[in-house]
Design a protein around this motif. Structure first.
Motif, PDB file in Angstrom:
ATOM      1  N   GLY A 153       0.812  -1.213   0.000  1.00  0.00           N
ATOM      2  CA  GLY A 153       0.000   0.000   0.000  1.00  0.00           C
ATOM      3  C   GLY A 153       0.844   1.261   0.000  1.00  0.00           C
ATOM      4  O   GLY A 153       0.551   2.222  -0.719  1.00  0.00           O
ATOM      5  N   LEU A 154       1.900   1.260   0.794  1.00  0.00           N
ATOM      6  CA  LEU A 154       2.786   2.426   0.852  1.00  0.00           C
ATOM      7  C   LEU A 154       3.481   2.660  -0.490  1.00  0.00           C
ATOM      8  O   LEU A 154       3.596   3.797  -0.955  1.00  0.00           O
ATOM      9  CB  LEU A 154       3.823   2.236   1.956  1.00  0.00           C
ATOM     10  CG  LEU A 154       3.306   2.371   3.394  1.00  0.00           C
ATOM     11  CD1 LEU A 154       4.367   1.910   4.391  1.00  0.00           C
ATOM     12  CD2 LEU A 154       2.916   3.823   3.675  1.00  0.00           C
ATOM     13  N   MET A 158       0.863   3.959  -2.989  1.00  0.00           N
ATOM     14  CA  MET A 158       0.518   5.347  -2.714  1.00  0.00           C
ATOM     15  C   MET A 158       1.639   6.285  -3.148  1.00  0.00           C
ATOM     16  O   MET A 158       1.401   7.311  -3.800  1.00  0.00           O
ATOM     17  CB  MET A 158       0.228   5.523  -1.229  1.00  0.00           C
ATOM     18  CG  MET A 158       0.051   6.995  -0.800  1.00  0.00           C
ATOM     19  SD  MET A 158      -1.246   7.891  -1.712  1.00  0.00           S
ATOM     20  CE  MET A 158      -2.702   7.308  -0.870  1.00  0.00           C
ATOM     21  N   THR A 160      -4.601   2.412  -4.843  1.00  0.00           N
ATOM     22  CA  THR A 160      -4.003   1.997  -3.573  1.00  0.00           C
ATOM     23  C   THR A 160      -4.963   1.198  -2.714  1.00  0.00           C
ATOM     24  O   THR A 160      -4.545   0.338  -1.923  1.00  0.00           O
ATOM     25  CB  THR A 160      -3.524   3.243  -2.800  1.00  0.00           C
ATOM     26  OG1 THR A 160      -2.681   4.036  -3.644  1.00  0.00           O
ATOM     27  CG2 THR A 160      -2.742   2.858  -1.559  1.00  0.00           C
ATOM     28  N   GLN A 161      -6.265   1.458  -2.846  1.00  0.00           N
ATOM     29  CA  GLN A 161      -7.238   0.799  -1.982  1.00  0.00           C
ATOM     30  C   GLN A 161      -7.197  -0.725  -2.080  1.00  0.00           C
ATOM     31  O   GLN A 161      -7.544  -1.424  -1.118  1.00  0.00           O
ATOM     32  CB  GLN A 161      -8.644   1.278  -2.318  1.00  0.00           C
ATOM     33  CG  GLN A 161      -9.137   0.887  -3.690  1.00  0.00           C
ATOM     34  CD  GLN A 161     -10.560   1.367  -3.951  1.00  0.00           C
ATOM     35  OE1 GLN A 161     -11.375   1.450  -3.057  1.00  0.00           O
ATOM     36  NE2 GLN A 161     -10.837   1.712  -5.212  1.00  0.00           N
ATOM     37  N   LEU A 167      -3.628   2.741   8.897  1.00  0.00           N
ATOM     38  CA  LEU A 167      -2.842   2.633   7.669  1.00  0.00           C
ATOM     39  C   LEU A 167      -3.241   3.725   6.686  1.00  0.00           C
ATOM     40  O   LEU A 167      -2.387   4.289   5.995  1.00  0.00           O
ATOM     41  CB  LEU A 167      -3.043   1.256   7.045  1.00  0.00           C
ATOM     42  CG  LEU A 167      -2.303   0.978   5.732  1.00  0.00           C
ATOM     43  CD1 LEU A 167      -0.798   1.144   5.893  1.00  0.00           C
ATOM     44  CD2 LEU A 167      -2.628  -0.419   5.214  1.00  0.00           C
ATOM     45  N   GLY A 168      -4.540   4.043   6.633  1.00  0.00           N
ATOM     46  CA  GLY A 168      -5.012   5.110   5.752  1.00  0.00           C
ATOM     47  C   GLY A 168      -4.409   6.455   6.114  1.00  0.00           C
ATOM     48  O   GLY A 168      -4.058   7.253   5.237  1.00  0.00           O
ATOM     49  N   LEU A 223      -0.865   6.295   4.845  1.00  0.00           N
ATOM     50  CA  LEU A 223      -0.843   6.398   3.387  1.00  0.00           C
ATOM     51  C   LEU A 223      -1.132   7.822   2.930  1.00  0.00           C
ATOM     52  O   LEU A 223      -0.467   8.350   2.027  1.00  0.00           O
ATOM     53  CB  LEU A 223      -1.866   5.440   2.778  1.00  0.00           C
ATOM     54  CG  LEU A 223      -1.602   3.943   2.935  1.00  0.00           C
ATOM     55  CD1 LEU A 223      -2.772   3.138   2.391  1.00  0.00           C
ATOM     56  CD2 LEU A 223      -0.316   3.544   2.234  1.00  0.00           C
ATOM     57  N   GLY A 234       1.387  10.206   0.864  1.00  0.00           N
ATOM     58  CA  GLY A 234       0.981  10.782  -0.418  1.00  0.00           C
ATOM     59  C   GLY A 234       1.107  12.296  -0.444  1.00  0.00           C
ATOM     60  O   GLY A 234       1.578  12.884  -1.429  1.00  0.00           O
TER      61      GLY A 234
END
Length: 260
Positions: free
Chosen positions: A34-35, A38, A78-79, A127-128, A131, A135
């Motif tokens: 995810g990182l 992003m 990314t989701q 985590l969101g 991220l 970003g």
């Protein structure tokens, strides 16, 4: 029985799910993916925006855009890393057979799924936030003079992204409990979040557009964008939450109906 006594098994279930989630490498690899997604997507979109403003075609000019808008646009890709974290929280147990041990320790199917939802939602929200922060930090310098990052607006956008990811993570968990297969679950999620709504919107027929607006990905998009049309952003958030809650109910029904 006192409230404290009744809540003790649930707290234990949450603690167990927390330990399980962070004791497997899949969680860490998913977060890392995810990182990376992003960072790469935010960088690409920021570069594109800056280039559009400086090329020779005035029709491409986008003017100054917010860093938060780049973060929000980056979530579309990314989701799926975050969705993987949510669904693997339960499908991995079906694959390995450890769901039997989980249900022996906590016989209540609903309690097990709720504990998983609390943990998955909390982790994907955190985590969101990470991220979104990454970003924003990457997009800002790349946008340069073509970007703006008002503190309040940027923080609000990052929190909105984290809220969206937490809800789609719970949606993934609920569907994973119902479908029991990681591949099948991610296929259904991809269709629900993107393919079906896009297919409905393609003919540009009003009634089909209204149907597409009720799907979770589109509703979440309206929430993130702060839209007022076709409904306020708060309605988009409520629709997304309803999809997540409905998926949990579906998963609970499947767990109660079928043996582990």
């Amino acid at each position: 029985m006192s409230t404290v006594t009744r809540s003790a098994p649930f707290r234990g279930a949450v603690a167990a799910e927390w330990t399980k989630l962070f004791s497997v490498r899949t969680t860490w690899w998913t977060a890392l993916a995810g990182l990376v997604l992003m960072a790469a997507t935010a960088a690409q979109l920021a570069i594109y925006a800056a280039n559009d403003n400086t090329n020779d075609d005035p029709a491409d000019d986008r003017g100054i855009i917010t860093v938060g808008s780049v973060v929000i646009d980056s979530i579309e890709l990314t989701q799926y890393a975050v969705l993987a974290l949510g669904l693997l929280a339960i499908t991995a147990e079906f694959t390995s057979g450890t769901i039997r041990s989980t249900l022996q320790c906590t016989p209540s199917r609903g309690q097990v799924l709720l504990a998983k939802a609390v943990v998955a939602g909390s982790v994907t929200f955190a985590l969101g936030l990470l991220l979104g922060g990454v970003g924003a930090l990457i997009a800002g310098p790349l946008l340069g003079e073509w970007g703006t990052a008002p503190a309040g607006g940027t923080v609000g956008d990052v929190v909105s992204v984290a809220t969206y990811l937490a809800l789609v993570g719970v949606l993934a968990l609920g569907l994973g409990a119902a479908l029991r297969s990681a591949v099948l679950t991610i296929t259904v999620l991809f269709a629900t979040l993107m393919i079906v709504p896009l297919s409905l919107q393609e003919p540009d027929i009003d009634v089909l557009n209204r149907i597409a607006d009720a799907f979770p990905g589109v509703a979440g998009g309206h929430f993130l964008a702060g839209d007022t049309d076709p409904y306020p952003s708060a309605v988009g958030l409520l629709l997304l939450a309803a999809w997540a809650g409905g998926a949990l109910l579906l998963g609970r029904a499947a767990l109660r109906r079928r043996d582990a």
